[in-house]
Design an enzyme around this catalytic site. Structure first.
Site, PDB file in Angstrom:
ATOM      1  CD  GLU A 173      -2.713  -1.368   2.463  1.00  0.00           C
ATOM      2  OE1 GLU A 173      -2.776  -0.409   3.245  1.00  0.00           O
ATOM      3  OE2 GLU A 173      -3.311  -2.437   2.655  1.00  0.00           O
ATOM      4  CD  GLU A 280      -4.636  -7.725   2.139  1.00  0.00           C
ATOM      5  OE1 GLU A 280      -5.489  -7.002   2.668  1.00  0.00           O
ATOM      6  OE2 GLU A 280      -3.407  -7.486   2.194  1.00  0.00           O
TER       7      GLU A 280
HETATM    8  O1  G3I Z   1      -3.946  -7.842  19.325  1.00  0.00           O
HETATM    9  C1  G3I Z   1      -4.037  -6.466  19.747  1.00  0.00           C
HETATM   10  C2  G3I Z   1      -4.343  -6.420  21.180  1.00  0.00           C
HETATM   11  O2  G3I Z   1      -3.261  -6.919  21.915  1.00  0.00           O
HETATM   12  C3  G3I Z   1      -4.632  -4.970  21.553  1.00  0.00           C
HETATM   13  O3  G3I Z   1      -5.010  -4.878  22.873  1.00  0.00           O
HETATM   14  C4  G3I Z   1      -5.753  -4.399  20.679  1.00  0.00           C
HETATM   15  C5  G3I Z   1      -6.047  -2.937  20.995  1.00  0.00           C
HETATM   16  O4  G3I Z   1      -6.577  -2.269  19.870  1.00  0.00           O
HETATM   17  O5  G3I Z   1      -5.366  -4.476  19.365  1.00  0.00           O
HETATM   18  C6  G3I Z   1      -5.097  -5.774  18.911  1.00  0.00           C
HETATM   19  O6  G3I Z   1      -4.548  -5.643  17.668  1.00  0.00           O
HETATM   20  C7  G3I Z   1      -5.447  -5.426  16.583  1.00  0.00           C
HETATM   21  C8  G3I Z   1      -5.075  -6.441  15.512  1.00  0.00           C
HETATM   22  O7  G3I Z   1      -5.851  -6.203  14.354  1.00  0.00           O
HETATM   23  C9  G3I Z   1      -5.270  -7.867  15.965  1.00  0.00           C
HETATM   24  O8  G3I Z   1      -6.601  -8.110  16.278  1.00  0.00           O
HETATM   25  C10 G3I Z   1      -5.250  -4.019  16.027  1.00  0.00           C
HETATM   26  O9  G3I Z   1      -5.710  -3.077  16.971  1.00  0.00           O
HETATM   27  C11 G3I Z   1      -6.008  -3.851  14.728  1.00  0.00           C
HETATM   28  O10 G3I Z   1      -5.669  -2.593  14.146  1.00  0.00           O
HETATM   29  C12 G3I Z   1      -5.596  -4.939  13.771  1.00  0.00           C
HETATM   30  O11 G3I Z   1      -6.340  -4.784  12.580  1.00  0.00           O
HETATM   31  C13 G3I Z   1      -5.810  -5.414  11.445  1.00  0.00           C
HETATM   32  C14 G3I Z   1      -5.459  -4.354  10.394  1.00  0.00           C
HETATM   33  O12 G3I Z   1      -5.035  -4.985   9.201  1.00  0.00           O
HETATM   34  C15 G3I Z   1      -4.327  -3.462  10.882  1.00  0.00           C
HETATM   35  O13 G3I Z   1      -3.148  -4.186  11.030  1.00  0.00           O
HETATM   36  C16 G3I Z   1      -6.840  -6.385  10.889  1.00  0.00           C
HETATM   37  O14 G3I Z   1      -7.035  -7.441  11.817  1.00  0.00           O
HETATM   38  C17 G3I Z   1      -6.351  -6.963   9.567  1.00  0.00           C
HETATM   39  O15 G3I Z   1      -7.359  -7.744   8.972  1.00  0.00           O
HETATM   40  C18 G3I Z   1      -6.015  -5.827   8.613  1.00  0.00           C
HETATM   41  O16 G3I Z   1      -5.478  -6.406   7.435  1.00  0.00           O
HETATM   42  C19 G3I Z   1      -5.118  -5.480   6.414  1.00  0.00           C
HETATM   43  C20 G3I Z   1      -3.939  -6.064   5.666  1.00  0.00           C
HETATM   44  O17 G3I Z   1      -2.900  -6.402   6.553  1.00  0.00           O
HETATM   45  C21 G3I Z   1      -3.443  -5.092   4.589  1.00  0.00           C
HETATM   46  N1  G3I Z   1      -4.530  -4.713   3.693  1.00  0.00           N
HETATM   47  C22 G3I Z   1      -5.756  -4.234   4.337  1.00  0.00           C
HETATM   48  C23 G3I Z   1      -6.244  -5.237   5.369  1.00  0.00           C
HETATM   49  C24 G3I Z   1      -7.580  -4.828   5.973  1.00  0.00           C
HETATM   50  O18 G3I Z   1      -7.454  -3.620   6.681  1.00  0.00           O
END
Ligand code: G3I
Length: 367
Positions: A173, A280
């Site tokens: 991205e 994805e």
């Molecule tokens: O696991 C932590 C936890 O320890 C913490 O307390 C909590 C507080 O917010 O957050 C948790 O982490 C979250 C993580 O997902 C795991 O559940 C993050 O906040 C959250 O931002 C994260 O979201 C992910 C997002 O990418 C950002 O990394 C989504 O699951 C994931 O599906 C999404 O995937 C992305 C691809 O990597 C790239 N393309 C877009 C796609 C969708 O957004």
């Protein structure tokens, strides 16, 4: 007697503990009514087997919460998919939380599971502007320091799995909607050459691995996919090692790509000698019109159309969905929306989208 009472107490506490912690990841609220038994057993050929016969890999991202806590999740995963992508576990903030500490434990559990089930793990993502740890975002590093940090990160992560991970999403991205380079910590502090560097480092760390650039909203020919085309053409001209482009395809019934444009788009990247993949894929249905049944049928057709475009392309090597059951989808977690974007319902029943994919994979032709 005392002993029996003690035993009953221990068993009681243990059972309550197990009930309490059986599923720690919150399942998303189902749109489709959940039925009792999970449909995990079948004698029919799984998608991974059918896809292999058609020369493509079928995959999904894996959310480690349900992976640990939901046996049905693991069962369906192992049965149906060939390629696993850790949804978050390899992201910078999780794998490299402090400057001198890496945490590979989650990913390595998944790699072991993949090995046990004859699957492959796809690396995602090495360089991204999001999900960075505080120590990077707030580090105020000089250009040279940041280059060194990124080089060490890429080489450590890729090098650790040399020969084991066939494909990596190297840069993710990096392009804006208008085709220009996205203003990220990497661009601001290193300059546009961070992209060349990242591919070079990944290649040095594992010369056999296929290296991909990944992007969203680039399925059609548009300003953004033109930007990706320009970027990867430049990489190739400069001799930077890149093997493919991933089209994330986070879609919805009201924003599906036009197929003629998608085909032409895939073709122009293939003409450069690059592979293309859906990396994805998921598809919202709440933005569609009509009954649930109608929207699920539309979703099924759209999944089928995309698979067909992949099968018909010169070199489209994988179709990977972002999750596989509506029980757990990032859309619900991140936006709070109740959605049904995937190919299994919350109870692991096959949705019309699953059947459409299966039917096309089972047919002899591509049409
Ligand atoms: O696991 C932590 C936890 O320890 C913490 O307390 C909590 C507080 O917010 O957050 C948790 O982490 C979250 C993580 O997902 C795991 O559940 C993050 O906040 C959250 O931002 C994260 O979201 C992910 C997002 O990418 C950002 O990394 C989504 O699951 C994931 O599906 C999404 O995937 C992305 C691809 O990597 C790239 N393309 C877009 C796609 C969708 O957004």
């Amino acid at each position: 007697m005392k002993y029996r009472l003690f035993l009953a107490l221990v068993v009681g506490v243990l059972v309550s503990f197990l009930i309490l912690f059986r599923v720690s990841a919150t399942p998303s609220a189902p749109i489709l009514s959940a039925t009792a038994a999970a449909e995990t057993e079948t004698s029919e050929a799984p998608l991974r087997e059918l896809a292999q016969k058609r020369g493509i890999g079928i995959g999904t991202s894996v959310d480690m919460g349900p992976f640990w806590n939901d046996a049905n999740y693991r069962k369906v995963l192992a049965r149906e998919f060939k390629i696993l992508v850790p949804e978050n576990a390899w992201k910078f903030e999780f794998v490299h939380p402090t400057r001198d500490r890496y945490d590979f434990s989650q990913v390595e559990t998944l790699i072991k599971f993949a090995q046990d089930n004859n699957m492959e793990v796809r690396g995602h993502p090495l360089v991204w502007h999001y999900s960075l740890p505080k120590w990077i975002n707030e580090g105020n590093f000089s250009r040279d320091e940041l280059i060194k940090i990124l080089e060490t990160h890429v080489k450590t992560v890729v090098g650790r799995y040399r020969g084991q991970i066939p494909t990596w999403d190297v840069v993710n991205e990096a392009i804006n909607r208008d085709g220009s380079l996205r203003d990220t910590i990497w661009l601001r502090n290193i300059g546009p050459e961070y992209i060349d560097m990242a591919f070079q480092w990944a290649h040095e760390a594992d010369p056999q691995a296929k290296l991909f650039y990944g992007e969203y909203m680039t399925e059609e020919i548009n300003q953004k996919s033109d930007g990706v085309y320009t970027l990867v053409s430049g990489l190739l001209q400069r001799g930077v090692p890149i093997n493919g482009v991933g089209f994330q395809s986070h879609l919805g019934l009201s924003y599906l790509p036009r197929l003629d444009s998608l085909r032409k788009n895939f073709d122009r990247f293939n003409q450069l000698g690059l592979e293309v993949q859906f990396t994805e894929l998921d598809m919202k249905i709440q933005d569609g019109k009509g009954s649930l049944e109608k929207r699920l049928a539309e979703q099924a057709k759209a999944y089928r159309d995309l698979l067909q475009a992949c099968l018909q392309a010169k070199k489209c090597t994988a179709l990977i969905t972002w999750g596989f059951t509506d029980r757990y989808t990032w859309i619900a977690d991140v936006t709070g929306e109740v959605e049904a974007p995937l190919i299994f319902d919350p109870s692991y029943h096959r949705k019309p989208a699953y059947n459409a994919i299966k039917e096309l994979l089972s047919s002899n032709g591509n049409g």
